[in-house]
Design a protein around this motif. Structure first.
Motif, PDB file in Angstrom:
ATOM      1  N   ASP A 212       0.833  -1.208   0.000  1.00 53.98           N
ATOM      2  CA  ASP A 212       0.000   0.000   0.000  1.00 53.98           C
ATOM      3  C   ASP A 212       0.867   1.258   0.000  1.00 53.98           C
ATOM      4  OD1 ASP A 212      -2.656  -1.364   0.381  1.00 53.98           O
ATOM      5  OD2 ASP A 212      -1.628  -2.048   2.174  1.00 53.98           O
ATOM      6  N   ASP A 215       1.948   1.942  -3.509  1.00 59.57           N
ATOM      7  CA  ASP A 215       0.850   2.474  -4.326  1.00 59.57           C
ATOM      8  C   ASP A 215       0.612   3.954  -4.043  1.00 59.57           C
ATOM      9  OD1 ASP A 215       0.501   0.000  -5.433  1.00 59.57           O
ATOM     10  OD2 ASP A 215      -1.121  -0.596  -4.082  1.00 59.57           O
ATOM     11  N   VAL A 216       0.608   4.325  -2.765  1.00 58.57           N
ATOM     12  CA  VAL A 216       0.298   5.721  -2.440  1.00 58.57           C
ATOM     13  C   VAL A 216       1.432   6.638  -2.874  1.00 58.57           C
ATOM     14  CG1 VAL A 216       1.247   5.739  -0.091  1.00 58.57           C
ATOM     15  CG2 VAL A 216      -0.700   7.186  -0.641  1.00 58.57           C
ATOM     16  N   THR A 219       1.165   6.928  -6.686  1.00 61.29           N
ATOM     17  CA  THR A 219       0.042   7.793  -7.058  1.00 61.29           C
ATOM     18  C   THR A 219       0.389   9.260  -6.847  1.00 61.29           C
ATOM     19  OG1 THR A 219      -1.500   6.042  -6.415  1.00 61.29           O
ATOM     20  CG2 THR A 219      -2.383   8.268  -6.620  1.00 61.29           C
ATOM     21  N   MET A 292      -6.574   9.734  -4.294  1.00 61.22           N
ATOM     22  CA  MET A 292      -5.501   9.865  -3.322  1.00 61.22           C
ATOM     23  C   MET A 292      -6.024   9.657  -1.908  1.00 61.22           C
ATOM     24  SD  MET A 292      -2.260  10.374  -3.299  1.00 61.22           S
ATOM     25  CE  MET A 292      -1.025  10.603  -2.025  1.00 61.22           C
ATOM     26  N   GLN A 294      -8.517   7.779  -0.952  1.00 61.62           N
ATOM     27  CA  GLN A 294      -8.772   6.366  -0.721  1.00 61.62           C
ATOM     28  C   GLN A 294      -7.482   5.605  -0.447  1.00 61.62           C
ATOM     29  OE1 GLN A 294     -11.770   4.961  -0.291  1.00 61.62           O
ATOM     30  NE2 GLN A 294     -12.511   7.067  -0.462  1.00 61.62           N
ATOM     31  N   PHE A 295      -6.417   5.957  -1.155  1.00 59.87           N
ATOM     32  CA  PHE A 295      -5.122   5.336  -0.873  1.00 59.87           C
ATOM     33  C   PHE A 295      -4.649   5.694   0.536  1.00 59.87           C
ATOM     34  CE2 PHE A 295      -4.459   4.818  -5.551  1.00 59.87           C
ATOM     35  CZ  PHE A 295      -4.146   3.475  -5.526  1.00 59.87           C
ATOM     36  N   TRP A 298      -6.595   3.549   3.007  1.00 56.35           N
ATOM     37  CA  TRP A 298      -6.160   2.151   2.952  1.00 56.35           C
ATOM     38  C   TRP A 298      -4.815   1.974   3.658  1.00 56.35           C
ATOM     39  CZ3 TRP A 298      -9.250  -1.650   0.915  1.00 56.35           C
ATOM     40  CH2 TRP A 298      -8.689  -2.913   0.807  1.00 56.35           C
ATOM     41  N   THR A 299      -3.903   2.909   3.433  1.00 57.67           N
ATOM     42  CA  THR A 299      -2.596   2.824   4.085  1.00 57.67           C
ATOM     43  C   THR A 299      -2.728   2.984   5.595  1.00 57.67           C
ATOM     44  OG1 THR A 299      -1.623   3.816   2.098  1.00 57.67           O
ATOM     45  CG2 THR A 299      -0.256   3.741   4.072  1.00 57.67           C
TER      46      THR A 299
END
Length: 470
Positions: A212, A215-216, A219, A292, A294-295, A298-299
């Motif tokens: 995660d 991904d962030v 992004t 962004m 949502q990331f 999630w993180t």
């Protein structure tokens, strides 16, 4: 002679599983269903990548450091009159900082250790009876890559190190270290087979967030690149392809390079009216902020931290204060304190307290200080309520002034010393003795003082009662 039975070999085959719903027409629950081929696999992150993420990315550093710093920020308080001596010994050895480093490296690598240096032979079990005042010389923080576990105890479940090493050895060293000299700190919980694969250590808490985190960060980098390409200038030229293929390609390239330079300097562009057309293409950024966010959520979930804590932003929403998220986070920290942290420090206290006092009192315990720090107004209101309660209890005789002084000393509001409390306790004891001596000779119901005067008073009183009755 008996015939040997043929051996049957069983081969394990991985079969994808789905839920109980199946539909042959819609391909739900069949081999043609794309979901039926999803499965989880093991993800291993090497030491170098963990260190690189911790060193270069502030989010990774906060995932590792912040929960441990919050758990140990307010530290702990011992009960009893000898608590000051223990606190002095903790400051001498730097216990709070050393244990904080141990917890951080355990969450980063999956395991760490705190070596207690007492001057005893490290290869032999630690003898607590030999630890005298000042016997704890030093504390050494080691991560899981500094020491190598040796000789696992897999046969005696009655020992405290069941399924753990009997000894450790420094990497590239020759000195064996018995496990009793080590405060062992593990990372996140692992199943038994994976734990043995990790040589008895736990899982890195940062590793669970790495996918995660990648991904962030990717992004965020992609959005930053789009900002640089937010506006693209385009010039349409008739016959440009043929002109670039000819001998004048360098002149054409230099022309439009000069156009861009002139536009940047004086914000002015010059073009041929008939043969050239200028246009600007803009990139739309709508929806990127929601992706962004949502990331980020999630993180934060992977790190077991509120979004407001991990990302340092204020609570969103109408009349949102973030108090609920903070309470949930503090409950998680409290569970962490009362779990492995308390067990680690209780093992350390077996040596630390003996080094501070020379012995280990049976009634000595510690409590964690509150995580939440009240504001000045809230502290003043709490102090007023405590003072009013103490005043009522003093007036009704529930407590004595020495009790109120002891409570005020524990809160640290006033500089009340143990000598002042002892003097007040002595004064109260003297007052009790004086009152006891005074009440010892007082008249009680059915009791009269001896002697002629006492008998005369009793006779006079009896005569008066008889006269009154007649």
């Amino acid at each position: 002679m008996t015939e040997s039975k043929p051996r049957i070999k069983i081969k394990a085959v991985m079969v994808p599983t789905t839920d109980s719903l199946s539909n042959l027409v819609a391909n739900i629950g069949t081999n043609r269903d794309k979901r039926s081929h999803n499965y989880f696999g093991y993800e291993f992150v090497n030491q170098m990548e963990l260190e690189a993420a911790y060193q270069s990315n502030w989010i990774a550093r906060r995932i590792v450091d912040t929960p441990n710093e919050d758990a140990l920020r307010e530290w702990r308080t011992f009960n009893g009159k000898q608590s000051k001596l223990i606190e002095t010994e903790e400051r001498r050895l730097g216990v709070q900082q050393h244990y904080l480093d141990t917890c951080c490296w355990a969450d980063l690598y999956g395991g760490a250790a705190l070596l207690m240096v007492t001057g005893q032979d490290l290869s032999k079990p630690l003898d607590l009876d030999k630890v005298k005042k000042g016997g704890l010389k030093n504390l050494v923080v080691l991560d899981r890559w500094d020491i190598q576990p040796k000789d696992f105890n897999m046969t005696d479940p009655l020992q405290p190190n069941w399924m753990l090493p009997d000894n450790y050895m420094m990497v590239n060293g020759t000195q064996p270290i018995h496990y009793s000299h080590i405060i062992r700190r593990t990372g996140a919980r692992l199943p038994r087979r994976l734990r043995m694969f990790e040589q008895g250590w736990g899982d890195s808490r940062l590793r669970r967030c790495m996918a995660d985190l990648r991904d962030v960060v990717a992004t965020k980098g992609g959005i930053a690149s789009l900002v640089l390409e937010a506006n693209v200038d385009t010039i349409s030229v008739k016959g440009l392809q043929g002109a670039l293929a000819g001998a004048q390609s360098d002149q054409i390239t230099e022309r439009y390079r000069m156009f861009g330079m002139l536009k940047s300097i004086v914000n002015l562009g010059l073009l041929d009216h008939d043969n050239e057309e200028y246009d600007r293409k803009s990139v739309a950024f709508s929806g990127l902020s929601q992706i962004m966010e949502q990331f980020m959520v999630w993180t934060a979930g992977a790190a077991e931290m509120p979004v407001t804590k991990l990302w340092g932003q204020s609570a969103a929403g109408l009349s949102a204060t973030g108090e609920g998220d903070q309470n949930v986070y503090y409950d998680t920290i409290k569970a962490k304190q009362d779990g492995q942290m308390r067990r680690d420090l209780e093992r350390l206290d077996q040596v630390l307290i003996r080094s501070a006092l020379g012995n280990y009192p049976d009634d000595l315990e510690f409590e964690w200080n509150p995580l939440f720090q009240a504001s000045g107004v809230e502290q003043a209101q709490e102090g007023l309520a405590d003072a009013q309660a103490d005043g009522i209890y003093l007036e009704t005789g529930v407590i004595r002034p020495s009790h109120a002084m002891r409570r005020a000393q524990g809160k640290g509001t006033y500089a009340i010393t143990d000598e002042q409390i002892a003097a007040q306790e002595k004064l109260e004891k003297d007052q009790d003795n004086a009152e006891f001596d005074k009440d010892d000779g007082a008249d009680l119901p059915g009791f009269s003082l001896g002697g002629p005067d006492g008998d005369k008073q009793d006779a006079d009183g009896k005569a008066q009662e008889e006269t009154k009755g007649t």
